[in-house]
Scaffold this motif. Structure first.
Motif, short mmCIF file in Angstrom:
data_model
loop_
_atom_site.label_atom_id
_atom_site.label_comp_id
_atom_site.label_asym_id
_atom_site.label_seq_id
_atom_site.Cartn_x
_atom_site.Cartn_y
_atom_site.Cartn_z
N TRP A 251 -8.52 -16.69 25.51
CA TRP A 251 -9.66 -15.79 25.69
C TRP A 251 -10.56 -16.33 26.79
CZ3 TRP A 251 -9.64 -11.36 22.92
CH2 TRP A 251 -8.90 -11.33 21.74
N ARG A 252 -11.34 -15.46 27.40
CA ARG A 252 -12.34 -15.95 28.37
C ARG A 252 -13.39 -16.79 27.66
NH1 ARG A 252 -13.61 -10.43 31.24
NH2 ARG A 252 -14.70 -10.37 29.27
N SER A 253 -13.72 -16.42 26.40
CA SER A 253 -14.73 -17.17 25.64
C SER A 253 -14.47 -16.99 24.15
CB SER A 253 -16.13 -16.66 25.98
OG SER A 253 -16.32 -15.36 25.45
N VAL A 254 -15.05 -17.87 23.36
CA VAL A 254 -14.96 -17.74 21.90
C VAL A 254 -15.58 -16.42 21.47
CG1 VAL A 254 -15.74 -18.71 19.69
CG2 VAL A 254 -14.92 -20.24 21.49
N ALA A 255 -16.68 -16.04 22.11
CA ALA A 255 -17.36 -14.80 21.76
C ALA A 255 -16.47 -13.58 21.98
CB ALA A 255 -18.66 -14.65 22.57
N ASP A 256 -15.62 -13.61 23.00
CA ASP A 256 -14.71 -12.49 23.22
C ASP A 256 -13.79 -12.29 22.02
OD1 ASP A 256 -15.53 -11.56 25.75
OD2 ASP A 256 -14.38 -13.13 26.75
N HIS A 257 -13.38 -13.38 21.38
CA HIS A 257 -12.55 -13.26 20.18
C HIS A 257 -13.40 -12.96 18.96
CE1 HIS A 257 -10.40 -15.06 16.64
NE2 HIS A 257 -9.62 -14.05 17.01
N ARG A 258 -14.34 -13.82 18.67
CA ARG A 258 -15.12 -13.75 17.44
C ARG A 258 -16.03 -12.51 17.38
NH1 ARG A 258 -18.50 -18.31 17.86
NH2 ARG A 258 -19.80 -16.82 18.95
N ASP A 259 -16.75 -12.26 18.43
CA ASP A 259 -17.73 -11.17 18.42
C ASP A 259 -17.19 -9.87 19.00
OD1 ASP A 259 -19.47 -13.14 17.47
OD2 ASP A 259 -20.19 -13.61 19.48
N GLY A 260 -16.13 -9.97 19.80
CA GLY A 260 -15.54 -8.79 20.41
C GLY A 260 -14.39 -8.26 19.57
N PHE A 261 -13.25 -8.93 19.65
CA PHE A 261 -12.05 -8.46 18.95
C PHE A 261 -12.26 -8.39 17.44
CE2 PHE A 261 -7.77 -9.54 17.10
CZ PHE A 261 -7.23 -8.28 17.28
N ARG A 262 -12.80 -9.43 16.85
CA ARG A 262 -12.93 -9.47 15.39
C ARG A 262 -13.91 -8.44 14.83
NH1 ARG A 262 -11.91 -14.75 12.17
NH2 ARG A 262 -9.71 -15.01 12.60
N GLN A 263 -14.77 -7.92 15.66
CA GLN A 263 -15.73 -6.90 15.21
C GLN A 263 -15.28 -5.48 15.58
OE1 GLN A 263 -18.33 -7.84 13.26
NE2 GLN A 263 -17.47 -9.89 13.48
N SER A 264 -14.06 -5.37 16.11
CA SER A 264 -13.59 -4.07 16.61
C SER A 264 -12.70 -3.35 15.61
CB SER A 264 -12.80 -4.28 17.91
OG SER A 264 -11.55 -4.89 17.63
N ASP A 265 -12.51 -2.06 15.85
CA ASP A 265 -11.56 -1.28 15.06
C ASP A 265 -10.14 -1.78 15.28
OD1 ASP A 265 -13.58 0.32 14.04
OD2 ASP A 265 -13.33 1.86 15.57
N ARG A 266 -9.85 -2.28 16.49
CA ARG A 266 -8.52 -2.83 16.76
C ARG A 266 -8.20 -3.99 15.82
NH1 ARG A 266 -10.94 -2.44 21.25
NH2 ARG A 266 -11.15 -4.69 21.50
N TYR A 267 -9.20 -4.82 15.52
CA TYR A 267 -8.97 -5.94 14.61
C TYR A 267 -8.66 -5.43 13.19
CZ TYR A 267 -9.48 -10.09 11.79
OH TYR A 267 -9.26 -11.10 10.89
N GLN A 268 -9.31 -4.37 12.78
CA GLN A 268 -9.03 -3.83 11.44
C GLN A 268 -7.58 -3.36 11.35
OE1 GLN A 268 -11.16 -4.41 9.03
NE2 GLN A 268 -12.44 -5.31 10.63
N GLN A 269 -7.06 -2.78 12.41
CA GLN A 269 -5.66 -2.37 12.46
C GLN A 269 -4.74 -3.60 12.48
OE1 GLN A 269 -4.89 0.75 15.49
NE2 GLN A 269 -7.12 0.81 15.65
N TRP A 270 -5.10 -4.60 13.28
CA TRP A 270 -4.36 -5.86 13.36
C TRP A 270 -4.28 -6.49 11.97
CZ3 TRP A 270 -2.38 -9.28 17.16
CH2 TRP A 270 -2.31 -10.61 16.82
N ARG A 271 -5.41 -6.55 11.32
CA ARG A 271 -5.48 -7.14 9.98
C ARG A 271 -4.60 -6.39 8.98
NH1 ARG A 271 -11.23 -7.86 6.98
NH2 ARG A 271 -10.23 -7.27 5.05
N ALA A 272 -4.64 -5.08 9.02
CA ALA A 272 -3.81 -4.28 8.10
C ALA A 272 -2.32 -4.52 8.35
CB ALA A 272 -4.15 -2.80 8.26
N LEU A 273 -1.95 -4.71 9.61
CA LEU A 273 -0.54 -4.93 9.95
C LEU A 273 -0.05 -6.34 9.59
CD1 LEU A 273 -0.42 -3.21 13.45
CD2 LEU A 273 0.97 -2.57 11.46
N LEU A 274 -0.88 -7.36 9.81
CA LEU A 274 -0.40 -8.74 9.75
C LEU A 274 -0.86 -9.55 8.54
CD1 LEU A 274 -0.65 -9.66 13.52
CD2 LEU A 274 1.34 -8.86 12.24
N HIS A 275 -2.06 -9.32 8.06
CA HIS A 275 -2.59 -10.19 7.00
C HIS A 275 -1.80 -10.15 5.69
CE1 HIS A 275 -6.79 -11.21 8.73
NE2 HIS A 275 -5.86 -11.24 9.65
#
Length: 97
Positions: A57-81
């Protein structure tokens, strides 16, 4: 400065092929995230061992505050967790020496 996200993914035994198919489906979700640089999952070399996840990632915030707070992460989580036991712990690393 880029950061490297690292996690060991302990996939439930016998579900490795399903997990790998789900990763292929989930991959575009993370790749579409602002600040995403690269993605890699390495297979274990022995049965019962964890997969290695490496995401740059460019920064920790891009992962933690960007991706993890997005709808895409909710889909990722449903697929993989559902495959994880236990849930992975994420670590971040700075630039290489």
């Amino acid at each position: 400065m880029a950061v490297l996200e690292h996690a060991l993914l302990h996939v439930r035994e016998g579900r490795e092929a399903e997990f790998e198919a789900a990763v292929a489906e989930a991959r575009p979700l993370i790749e579409a995230s602002p600040g995403f640089v690269s993605f890699e999952i390495r297979r274990p070399t022995a049965t019962g061992h964890a997969y290695l996840l490496l995401v740059k990632w460019r920064s920790v915030a891009d992962h933690r505050d960007g991706f993890r707070q997005s709808d895409r992460y909710q889909q990722w989580r449903a697929l993989l967790h559902p495959f994880y036991d236990p849930m992975p712990e994420v670590s971040y690393f700075g630039e290489s020496l």
